[in-house]
Design an enzyme around this catalytic site. Structure first.
Site, PDB file in Angstrom:
ATOM      1  N   MET B   1       0.848  -1.196   0.000  1.00 50.48           N
ATOM      2  CA  MET B   1       0.000   0.000   0.000  1.00 50.48           C
ATOM      3  C   MET B   1       0.887   1.251   0.000  1.00 50.48           C
ATOM      4  SD  MET B   1      -3.553  -0.701   0.771  1.00 50.48           S
ATOM      5  CE  MET B   1      -4.156  -0.205   2.365  1.00 50.48           C
ATOM      6  N   CYS B   2       0.965   1.987   1.055  1.00 50.16           N
ATOM      7  CA  CYS B   2       1.575   3.311   1.179  1.00 50.16           C
ATOM      8  C   CYS B   2       0.587   4.366   0.692  1.00 50.16           C
ATOM      9  CB  CYS B   2       2.879   3.513   0.402  1.00 50.16           C
ATOM     10  SG  CYS B   2       4.247   2.502   0.983  1.00 50.16           S
ATOM     11  N   GLY B   3       0.642   5.507   1.328  1.00 48.76           N
ATOM     12  CA  GLY B   3      -0.212   6.625   0.929  1.00 48.76           C
ATOM     13  C   GLY B   3       0.644   7.818   0.575  1.00 48.76           C
ATOM     14  N   ARG B  32      -3.434   3.535   4.805  1.00 44.84           N
ATOM     15  CA  ARG B  32      -2.621   2.954   3.739  1.00 44.84           C
ATOM     16  C   ARG B  32      -1.203   2.611   4.189  1.00 44.84           C
ATOM     17  NH1 ARG B  32      -4.857   2.888  -1.140  1.00 44.84           N
ATOM     18  NH2 ARG B  32      -2.800   2.377  -1.938  1.00 44.84           N
ATOM     19  N   THR B 146       2.934   8.201   3.812  1.00 41.33           N
ATOM     20  CA  THR B 146       2.788   7.309   4.951  1.00 41.33           C
ATOM     21  C   THR B 146       3.075   5.896   4.466  1.00 41.33           C
ATOM     22  OG1 THR B 146       1.396   6.618   6.773  1.00 41.33           O
ATOM     23  CG2 THR B 146       0.250   7.189   4.734  1.00 41.33           C
TER      24      THR B 146
END
Lengths: 241, 295
Positions: B1-3, B32, B146
């Protein structure tokens, strides 16, 4: 557990006004979905979606739901009989696995719109991005704008209508879905070919365009479908995969 | 994921609110990636050089630092300590000397430039933003990230954004598969990644291309040729803001543009608090297509 929001929804229901409004600014997602899933019909307006995920999923009755704004992932998933209208844009996976009813999006749709749908009508008035109608199994999808790459990958049944252009690898490994594109197709995927537009296809197309509120002449479209070479493995076709 | 979130202001009226808007955007992407969070913010140009440094033991490390640097450089230096980070205002031309000093003392350098400051730590976006007072910061553009770590350690240095040259930063959602080979090639050119992280290789790649004279668009275009894997990159330079996605484009991305700003988010939720978002042009960036804005 009864949350404050749930109590508020119940109070609104008791008034019996139509349409009934649910404001996501103070409503929990599960309260929204469980309330809608418990209905047998009625008009509903969802305000302040603010891009939230999984709005109005799993509906199983002929509700009329309007979502005022843009949503996140999986809006109106697993829909049966309900008619969901989104006034903004939707994130990935809108109307995934729809059985019947309709979902209409005024804006754009992100990846895999209408994936695996068995029936019903999905209308995207803007553009849909990649993998639109992937593995569709009977759903009808009408996109007023363009669609991205790998759309209708492994599509089995149903109709995908695109008024604009299609991206790379349209209809890769296609089974029996019909693909109608008015604009340019960047490239066709493995085993997807252009096919003759016969009168019965023009009739299907005219009906879908009408139901999707699309002002377009069916004769301007081209039809694409499966060459049926990859249904079963044949060593002569090994290079086509 | 990661945001990922990013905001590039086209007009000055929102400048005082930049940190506040970016903080809301980043917090909305918490789901995320809970591992670490960071933000690069481009504020007012300083006369000399700005350098953001970090220490896990800030009380000891930053005590007396101003005096030591004054003595080292023979010129006035300002040290603004913010939690585990400190932003140094240094005289022009002192970068090499200060970098050598930091290396000797084991102090980490987060980034340097005329206008960019970088703050990143292990933890949730809301906590990281609060520790560094991001909401109170103004500026012209900023990028936040994030992280949900997939291929290297959850550490401060493994947090995004990565800065590998003056006023440049990059954040990434995805994973690169040829980063070891590219890492060796970049090291030969003098751009040596400091960590084992794949994203830092991408940041070094952009820095190397810009150093060779490419513009931001050309450098981003190059990632499509030379980097293999999944990526959505958002890149900041002193005057610019760029976005590129790999040709498969399975990592989500959405953009919004008004007369006042260009915004990037991994999801639409990131835009919910932006002024005028209801009338913004909203679109998904196309695969293998470079977008960039410069002022």
């Amino acid at each position: 557990m009864t949350t404050m929001a749930n109590t508020q929804i119940r109070e609104d229901l008791d008034i019996g006004l139509q349409p009934r409004t649910i404001d996501m600014a103070w409503t929990e997602l599960r309260d929204l979905n469980s309330t809608l899933q418990a209905q047998t019909g009625g008009e509903w307006v969802i305000e302040n979606p603010r891009g939230a995920h999984a709005l109005a999923v799993g509906l199983q009755a002929p509700l009329e739901v309007t979502i005022k704004g843009s949503t996140g992932y999986y809006c109106a998933g697993m829909n049966k009989e309900a008619h969901v209208h989104v006034t903004g844009s939707v994130g990935p996976g809108v109307a995934e696995n729809m059985i019947s009813g309709s979902v209409t999006v005024e804006g754009d749709a992100s990846q895999y719109a209408g994936a695996t749908g068995h029936g019903g009508l999905l209308v995207i008035k803007g553009n849909a991005s990649s993998r639109c109608g992937i593995s569709m199994k009977g759903i009808d999808i009408v996109v007023h704008g363009n669609i991205g790459h790998m759309s209708a990958f492994m599509a089995q049944s149903g109709n995908l209508v695109v008024l604009g252009d299609a991206g790379d690898a349209l209809g890769d490994s296609l089974y029996e879905a019909r693909l109608f594109v008015r604009g340019k197709v960047k490239s066709l995927g493995a085993d997807c070919i252009e096919k003759e537009m016969r009168p019965e296809h023009l009739e299907i197309l005219a009906d879908l365009l009408k139901r999707a509120g699309a002002d377009a002449d069916p004769s301007e479209f081209r039809r694409y479908g499966s060459a049926r070479k990859l249904y079963n493995f044949h060593v002569d076709h090994a290079g086509d995969y | 994921m990661c945001g990922i979130v990013g905001l590039f202001l086209k007009k000055d009226d929102l400048r005082p609110q930049l940190g506040d808007l970016l903080t809301d955007m980043l917090i909305s992407m918490t789901d995320r990636g809970p591992d670490s969070a960071g933000i690069a913010i481009y504020g007012d140009d300083s006369q000399g050089l700005k350098m953001t440094i970090q220490s896990d033991t800030p009380d000891e490390t930053f005590a007396g630092l101003e005096d030591n640097l004054n003595a080292l450089l023979g010129a006035p230096v300002q040290v603004r300590v913010v939690d585990t980070h400190a932003v140094l205002a240094l005289p022009e031309g002192s970068e090499a000397e200060v970098r050598a000093y930091m290396a000797e003392k084991g102090i980490r350098i987060m980034g340097a430039g005329q206008s960019m400051e970088i703050f990143k730590e292990v933890g949730l976006p809301k906590d990281v933003a609060a520790r560094f007072g991001i909401r109170q910061m103004g500026g012209s553009h900023g990028i936040g990230h994030t992280r949900m770590a997939t291929e290297s350690a959850v550490t401060t240095l493994g947090a995004h954004p990565f800065s590998t040259d003056g006023d440049q930063c990059l954040v990434h959602n995805g994973s690169l598969s040829n980063h070891n080979r590219v890492r060796r090639e970049l090291a030969r050119k003098g751009f040596v990644p400091q960590t084992q992280n794949d994203t830092e290789v991408a940041a070094c790649y952009i820095s190397s291309r810009l150093a060779e004279g490419a513009n931001l668009g050309e450098a981003l275009e190059g990632t499509l040729e030379d980097l293999d894997g999944f990526f959505t990159f958002v890149v900041g330079t002193k005057n610019g803001f760029g976005v590129v996605r790999d040709p498969i484009a399975c990592k989500p991305a959405v953009m919004a543009e008004t007369d006042s700003y260009v915004a990037f988010g991994s999801e639409y939720r990131a835009f919910a608090n932006l002024p005028g978002i209801e009338n913004a042009r909203i679109w998904e960036p196309e695969p293998a297509t470079v977008y960039f804005w410069e002022r």
